[in-house]
Design a protein around this motif. Structure first.
Motif, PDB file in Angstrom:
ATOM      1  N   ILE A  47     -14.866  -3.622 -17.141  1.00 52.04           N
ATOM      2  CA  ILE A  47     -15.342  -5.007 -17.100  1.00 52.04           C
ATOM      3  C   ILE A  47     -14.207  -5.991 -17.345  1.00 52.04           C
ATOM      4  CG2 ILE A  47     -17.765  -4.594 -17.653  1.00 52.04           C
ATOM      5  CD1 ILE A  47     -17.105  -5.444 -20.508  1.00 52.04           C
ATOM      6  N   ARG A  48     -13.065  -5.492 -17.751  1.00 43.37           N
ATOM      7  CA  ARG A  48     -11.930  -6.403 -17.875  1.00 43.37           C
ATOM      8  C   ARG A  48     -11.386  -6.705 -16.476  1.00 43.37           C
ATOM      9  NH1 ARG A  48     -11.094  -7.074 -23.119  1.00 43.37           N
ATOM     10  NH2 ARG A  48     -10.905  -5.282 -24.507  1.00 43.37           N
ATOM     11  N   GLN A  79      -6.448   2.521 -22.850  1.00 43.50           N
ATOM     12  CA  GLN A  79      -7.513   2.464 -21.866  1.00 43.50           C
ATOM     13  C   GLN A  79      -7.788   1.023 -21.493  1.00 43.50           C
ATOM     14  OE1 GLN A  79     -10.476   4.756 -21.130  1.00 43.50           O
ATOM     15  NE2 GLN A  79      -9.102   6.477 -21.302  1.00 43.50           N
ATOM     16  N   HIS A  80      -8.298   0.876 -20.323  1.00 46.11           N
ATOM     17  CA  HIS A  80      -8.626  -0.469 -19.851  1.00 46.11           C
ATOM     18  C   HIS A  80      -9.999  -0.376 -19.207  1.00 46.11           C
ATOM     19  CE1 HIS A  80      -6.975  -4.429 -19.071  1.00 46.11           C
ATOM     20  NE2 HIS A  80      -7.670  -4.443 -17.967  1.00 46.11           N
ATOM     21  N   VAL A  81     -10.972  -0.968 -19.863  1.00 43.33           N
ATOM     22  CA  VAL A  81     -12.346  -0.784 -19.412  1.00 43.33           C
ATOM     23  C   VAL A  81     -12.618  -1.653 -18.192  1.00 43.33           C
ATOM     24  CG1 VAL A  81     -14.723  -1.228 -20.099  1.00 43.33           C
ATOM     25  CG2 VAL A  81     -13.197  -0.039 -21.631  1.00 43.33           C
ATOM     26  N   ARG A 138      -1.684  -8.165 -29.226  1.00 41.77           N
ATOM     27  CA  ARG A 138      -1.716  -7.264 -28.081  1.00 41.77           C
ATOM     28  C   ARG A 138      -2.464  -7.842 -26.884  1.00 41.77           C
ATOM     29  NH1 ARG A 138      -2.533  -3.506 -32.261  1.00 41.77           N
ATOM     30  NH2 ARG A 138      -4.755  -3.628 -31.931  1.00 41.77           N
ATOM     31  N   GLN A 139      -2.238  -9.095 -26.602  1.00 38.60           N
ATOM     32  CA  GLN A 139      -2.868  -9.722 -25.437  1.00 38.60           C
ATOM     33  C   GLN A 139      -1.934  -9.532 -24.257  1.00 38.60           C
ATOM     34  OE1 GLN A 139      -6.010 -11.251 -25.513  1.00 38.60           O
ATOM     35  NE2 GLN A 139      -6.006 -10.206 -27.485  1.00 38.60           N
ATOM     36  N   GLU A 191     -12.372   2.147 -25.205  1.00 38.25           N
ATOM     37  CA  GLU A 191     -11.098   1.523 -25.561  1.00 38.25           C
ATOM     38  C   GLU A 191     -10.823   1.712 -27.039  1.00 38.25           C
ATOM     39  OE1 GLU A 191     -10.366  -2.300 -22.726  1.00 38.25           O
ATOM     40  OE2 GLU A 191     -10.124  -2.568 -24.853  1.00 38.25           O
ATOM     41  N   VAL A 194     -19.668  -1.553 -24.891  1.00 29.48           N
ATOM     42  CA  VAL A 194     -18.932  -1.509 -23.625  1.00 29.48           C
ATOM     43  C   VAL A 194     -17.457  -1.171 -23.832  1.00 29.48           C
ATOM     44  CG1 VAL A 194     -20.417  -3.004 -22.268  1.00 29.48           C
ATOM     45  CG2 VAL A 194     -18.658  -4.017 -23.689  1.00 29.48           C
ATOM     46  N   PHE A 195     -16.941  -1.469 -25.001  1.00 30.67           N
ATOM     47  CA  PHE A 195     -15.523  -1.197 -25.228  1.00 30.67           C
ATOM     48  C   PHE A 195     -15.294   0.043 -26.085  1.00 30.67           C
ATOM     49  CE2 PHE A 195     -14.874  -5.899 -24.473  1.00 30.67           C
ATOM     50  CZ  PHE A 195     -14.341  -5.686 -23.219  1.00 30.67           C
ATOM     51  N   GLU A 213     -13.322 -10.890 -26.697  1.00 32.20           N
ATOM     52  CA  GLU A 213     -13.386  -9.684 -25.883  1.00 32.20           C
ATOM     53  C   GLU A 213     -12.516  -8.582 -26.455  1.00 32.20           C
ATOM     54  OE1 GLU A 213     -12.769 -10.337 -21.720  1.00 32.20           O
ATOM     55  OE2 GLU A 213     -14.032 -12.117 -21.694  1.00 32.20           O
ATOM     56  N   ALA A 214     -12.488  -8.471 -27.770  1.00 33.40           N
ATOM     57  CA  ALA A 214     -11.678  -7.423 -28.380  1.00 33.40           C
ATOM     58  C   ALA A 214     -12.335  -6.078 -28.122  1.00 33.40           C
ATOM     59  CB  ALA A 214     -11.547  -7.669 -29.872  1.00 33.40           C
ATOM     60  N   GLY A 215     -11.516  -5.052 -27.988  1.00 35.18           N
ATOM     61  CA  GLY A 215     -12.054  -3.729 -27.733  1.00 35.18           C
ATOM     62  C   GLY A 215     -11.942  -2.808 -28.939  1.00 35.18           C
ATOM     63  N   TRP A 216     -10.884  -2.956 -29.693  1.00 33.68           N
ATOM     64  CA  TRP A 216     -10.568  -1.978 -30.745  1.00 33.68           C
ATOM     65  C   TRP A 216     -11.630  -1.911 -31.824  1.00 33.68           C
ATOM     66  CZ3 TRP A 216      -9.662  -3.075 -35.995  1.00 33.68           C
ATOM     67  CH2 TRP A 216      -9.744  -4.426 -36.310  1.00 33.68           C
TER      68      TRP A 216
END
Lengths: 462, 179, 389
Positions: A7-8, A3-5, A102-103, C383, C379-380, C64-67
């Motif tokens: 706000i990115r 998934q790609h939220v 994972r960037q 994700e 927010v994430f 800004e990590a999501g996991w």
């Protein structure tokens, strides 16, 4: 599903399809060179030629033509070596460590950053080889059986560790880079109509066909190579730092050197990547792929590594006082206030103060400001190595041998020559190789492309 | 002479291709291969590709590298010609061990990385001069090509395969006779 | 879903704390030279774990990590030990600086008078300046901790991008503060025990050690919650990532350990090498154990992909490595504080047990105080639940 939220920020701008990506990345390879490119190539190859002539002069006459003297036996040669190796750290960091983290933004920049790594390491390797004087016996640095009886290389010496580190780093980076290039060469191959071009890219692509099995192995190899390259990249500058830190010279012998050199290397490497990419995105029209988001993220890494370097400077300074060792205390006092004060303060300004400007979002998200600061960092990191090497040597334990170092025209010529070689190679790369990892980029187009993210975002926000 | 016929289902989306492969699988139809411009995640189990064991190879190449470095440092520095350099007498290998770690590390990585890449090139059968065998040049650009061999799926009618392909979103279907 | 702090766990914690108190009192009555450094050791060990988790939280926000969104609540719960831990640690440090014990040689005016090298450091190592610095470090971290807590409460209420942005800036400022204080605190509190000795790398080395411990404790708490049927959204991919972090930072710790050791061993300068001479003779068994538990063991076991996804194996490796890092702290503190008169006996084990009980009590009470241990408004979060590697 990944998934790609919303706000990115999108990583690929514009309304792109897979085919459009192929077109955009193939254009520099297939199109004609413009005038600006030709001018740049001429300048840099002339510079490279001048360097080769200085190199030839050094070999013909001996390294006495450099500015070295009996007190300062290491100066610009090693400064340049460390500077170039440091620059060569960003590419593998981007492709290996950022892959492990994972960037996904790395995919637009890793190809050219890796190319830069390889060219920088080539430039770096020239200096120790030249410093050997008799370059035709340079292979003696390897542990080879020889006719002098049981005369082996010395595994206790950090200089030998360097031989192992640099050769491993160079070859592994090259192979890592080429493994990633194979599918992209295939993409270019399959759209060529001219038989000559088709033939060249068929050879370069190793007959890649992109079958499911090949891709499955490809991913495994990329991951393992990344896992191996991540500690490798740390080890290389660690070992370079040990050339100094294993000695008992004040200012060189300090335990923080290994991680601090690594951080400095990444710092300077990212600065050079920014310098090159900001030009490249304009010249090759890659504005949609190397966006302000990429630049901002790289600037954040510059703040991080620049701050680590800054903390390390202050640590060294403080501990030299704290240690109570008069030699250490003098070495640092001399750096800041001695005859080389200007080098020290140039280093401090360029490396510690300028990157802190990136704390401001406005500056971080500005192409021109980033370009200027990246140049400052490149200069600062050159001075860092110069300060470490020359200021520690020029004040010997015997005050009667205290002296200064003055570079000769050959020193300067060789340094400028390597810059010429570096840019010549990079310019040739930019017109013959796919400068962006197009197959990787295609795999993230749906999740991070601008047209796609806008539609995904709606059902993300509950 | 029996003709060897293959069907190529061409897709323009990776997810459509996976869905189609799943549909074929439920009918018991074997997909021979897939050619794509980038790796399709989740495809391998559907078309029956086992996970590769390349990383295990890398481990053993690495072990080989470590052992060679251990042997080299021991033989050259301790056994063949011990020297007293910089106040570090080479009496035993263990006493000198810290100084041998950097070279050992580098050689380990060197062997693991290069061994693995050489194996990769070998098992993938890619080398300079090899002719590519992707059926459609667009499969390295923006098309995803699924190859189905009719002789692998004798029980199923050709028509049926093509119908499934068409219904699951294939944008183009080609046939080819292998000689 | 809410976590319940069961009576059984509560009683276990109280029993552990009881054992700790008994050995604390017993230790001080029988041999206070041994009890003081132990108090410092355990207070530092457990407080630094809470600090390390706070650092990890900040890193994830800044990057800004999501996991990590799904495991954020456990992080907060572990960081909750920071206030109490700081209080104990600060108390021990300040009392030591005022020479109630013999941990810090520079705190003894007699010694400073006769020792030229220590006298040279008196401008930095004196009781008042030391006390001020300790308060600044601990107080600064505490204020950041409170600020994180405040933002977290807002975060819990609704999907709020603005608040997330604010937390991100807060995280960046915390990291800047931490970059300096993590090193200086390690010099002040630990390195100055061996007052003559100095090493520029020491701060980063100490940090690397407690960061590994923090990652392990985080993993253990997450696995504990999962075993209770909580955090259903956290899958083996999250655990795999935590396992990778433990693996990578164990190597990082070894890298720094080796860099410091090699450079000092190689140069063989008397004022530096004494540090390792002590540790390689009087503390030989612990010296070797340290490397084995903190490097070879996690390195060899966690190298394989599958072992990072097996919860029981990961728990086992984690506990062993946690013990390893306790020994790492032991060998940092003891040689300077008690010379060759070291023990690992009932005082050491008892006090460790007591702190463990206290730590567990705080973390579990904090977990139970959350109305839910999930973090759905982050927010994430989407994700994080779709995290797949």
């Amino acid at each position: 599903m990944e998934q790609h939220v919303s706000i990115r920020e999108p990583l690929i701008l514009g309304d792109k399809t897979y085919h459009q990506l192929t077109e955009d990345i193939s254009r520099p390879v297939e199109g004609k060179a413009n005038g600006l490119y030709k001018i740049l190539l001429t300048i840099s190859s002339l510079l490279a030629l001048w360097g080769v002539m200085c190199f030839a002069y050094t070999i013909g006459t001996g390294i006495g033509v450099w500015g070295l003297n009996k007190t300062v036996g290491w100066a610009w040669d090693i400064t340049n070596f460390v500077w170039w190796v440091g620059i060569g750290h960003a590419g593998t960091l981007i492709s290996a460590i950022l892959l492990l983290f994972r960037q996904r933004w790395r995919m637009s920049i890793n190809r050219s950053a890796e190319a830069m790594t390889i060219f920088a390491v080539i430039c770096a390797a020239l200096f120790p080889v030249m410093h050997m004087g008799r370059v035709w016996v340079a292979y003696w640095v390897f542990p080879l059986p020889n006719q002098f009886g049981s005369l082996w290389v010395n595994f206790n010496s950090p200089l030998l560790w360097d031989v192992f580190a640099i050769s491993t780093y160079f070859t592994v980076s090259l192979v890592f880079w080429y493994t990633g290039l194979i599918p992209d060469f295939a993409t270019i191959r399959d759209r060529q109509v001219k038989p000559m071009m088709k033939k060249i890219y068929t050879i370069l692509s190793f007959g890649w066909s992109g079958s499911a099995k090949q891709w499955s192995r490809f991913e495994e190899v990329s991951l393992v190579l990344a896992g191996l390259s991540a500690p490798l990249v740390l080890s290389v500058h660690t070992i370079v730092s040990m050339d100094f830190a294993t000695s008992v010279i004040p200012g060189w012998h300090t335990t923080i050197f290994p991680p601090y050199f690594v951080s400095g290397a990444i710092f300077s490497g990212f600065a050079m990547v920014l310098t090159l990419l900001l030009i490249m995105r304009k010249v090759l029209h890659l504005e949609d792929y190397i966006t302000i988001t990429h630049v901002e993220l790289m600037n954040k890494i510059i703040i991080l590594t620049g701050s680590i370097v800054g903390v390390a400077y202050l640590t060294e300074l403080f501990i030299s006082w704290y240690s109570g060792v008069p030699y250490e205390q003098y070495a640092f006092l001399n750096r800041a206030t001695g005859p080389y004060w200007w080098a020290y303060w140039s280093m401090m300004t360029c490396n510690v103060i300028t990157p802190q400007l990136f704390w401001f979002k406005k500056i971080r998200k500005n192409f021109t400001a980033t370009f200027i600061i990246s140049i400052f960092v490149n200069i600062g990191m050159w001075f860092e190595r110069f300060v470490i090497i020359v200021t520690s040597l020029h004040r010997d334990y015997l005050p009667s041998s205290w002296t200064m170092f003055h570079p000769s025209f050959v020193d300067i010529g060789i340094f400028l020559g390597t810059i010429g070689i570096f840019f010549t190679l990079f310019l040739i790369f930019a017109r013959t190789f796919p400068v962006i990892a197009v197959s990787e980029l295609k795999s993230i187009l749906k999740s991070t492309g601008e047209n796609q993210t806008s539609s995904v975002s709606k059902h993300d926000e509950h | 002479m029996s003709t060897k016929k293959v069907i190529y289902g061409i897709f323009d989306d990776d997810h459509a291709l996976i869905e189609s492969a799943k549909a074929l699988k439920t009918k018991g139809i074997r997909v021979a291969d897939v050619f794509s411009p980038f790796p399709i995640h989740g495809l391998d189990p559907v078309i029956g590709i086992k996970p590769t064991r390349l990383s295990n190879f890398a481990f053993w190449y690495g072990v080989f590298g470590t052992l060679s470095a251990v042997w080299m440092t021991w033989y050259m520095m301790i056994s063949d010609w011990p020297m007293n350099i910089g106040g570090k007498p080479s009496f035993t290998w263990l006493e000198n061990l810290p100084a041998f770690i950097p070279a050992t590390f580098e050689l380990t990585v060197f062997c693991a990385a290069h061994g693995m890449v050489i194996s990769y090139l070998l098992v993938n059968k890619i080398y300079p001069g090899r002719k590519p065998h992707n059926p459609d040049p667009r499969s390295t650009d923006d098309k995803f090509v699924m190859q189905i061999n009719t002789f692998d799926n004798k029980r199923v009618e050709e028509r049926e395969i093509m119908d499934i392909l068409k219904n699951t979103g294939s944008v183009e279907i080609n046939e080819k006779v292998l000689s | 879903m809410q976590y319940t702090f069961s009576n059984k766990s509560r009683n276990i914690c109280f029993a552990l704390i009881g054992i700790g108190l008994l050995s604390l009192v017993g230790g001080f009555l029988t041999d206070s030279h041994r009890a003081w450094p132990n108090l410092l050791l355990n207070a530092f060990y457990f407080t630094s774990i809470a600090l390390g988790v706070l650092f990890f939280l900040a890193v994830n926000y800044a990057a800004e990590a999501g996991w990590f969104a799904a495991i954020k609540k456990p992080m907060e719960a572990i960081a909750a030990f920071l206030p109490l831990g700081s209080l104990i640690l600060g108390g021990v440090l300040i009392l030591s600086a005022f020479h109630l014990n013999h941990i810090y040689h520079w705190a003894d005016p007699e010694v400073v008078h006769h020792d030229e090298i220590i006298a040279g450091k008196a401008a930095y190592l004196n009781k008042w300046f030391f006390t001020i610095r300790t308060i600044v470090y601990l107080g600064g971290w505490f204020l950041f901790y409170r600020a994180f807590q405040k933002y977290s409460q807002i975060e819990q209420q609704s999907y709020n991008t603005k608040n997330w942005r604010k937390t991100q800036s807060l995280a960046a400022f915390f990291l800047a503060f931490f970059a300096v204080t993590s090193s200086t605190s390690a010099w002040d509190w630990i390195m100055s025990i061996d007052t003559h000795w100095f090493s520029t790398l020491f701060g980063w080395y100490t940090f690397a050690g407690y960061f590994v411990s923090s990652l392990i404790v985080l993993t253990l708490v997450v696995l504990h919650l999962k075993s209770r049927g909580l955090l259903p959204e956290v899958n083996e991919n999250h655990i795999h990532d935590l396992g990778k972090y433990i693996f990578a930072f164990s190597i990082f710790w070894t890298y720094l350990w080796f860099s410091q050791f090699l450079l000092i061993w190689y140069s063989n300068i008397p004022e530096e090498v004494t540090y390792f001479m002590d540790r390689m003779t009087n503390y030989k068994s612990i010296f070797i154990l340290n490397l084995f538990l903190n490097f070879f063991f996690p390195f060899l076991v966690l190298m394989k992909r599958g072992s990072k996804r097996r919860y029981h194996l990961l728990t086992f490796v984690g506990i062993i490595t946690l013990i390893g890092h306790w020994f790492d702290n032991f060998i940092m503190i003891m040689p300077g504080a008690v010379k060759e008169h070291w023990h690992v006996g009932w005082v050491e084990i008892g006090m460790f047990t007591g702190f463990l009980g206290l730590f567990g009590f705080i973390v579990m009470s904090r977990l139970a105080s959350f109305s839910t241990v999930e973090n759905k408004q982050h927010v994430f979060y989407s994700e994080s639940v779709h995290h797949h590697i």
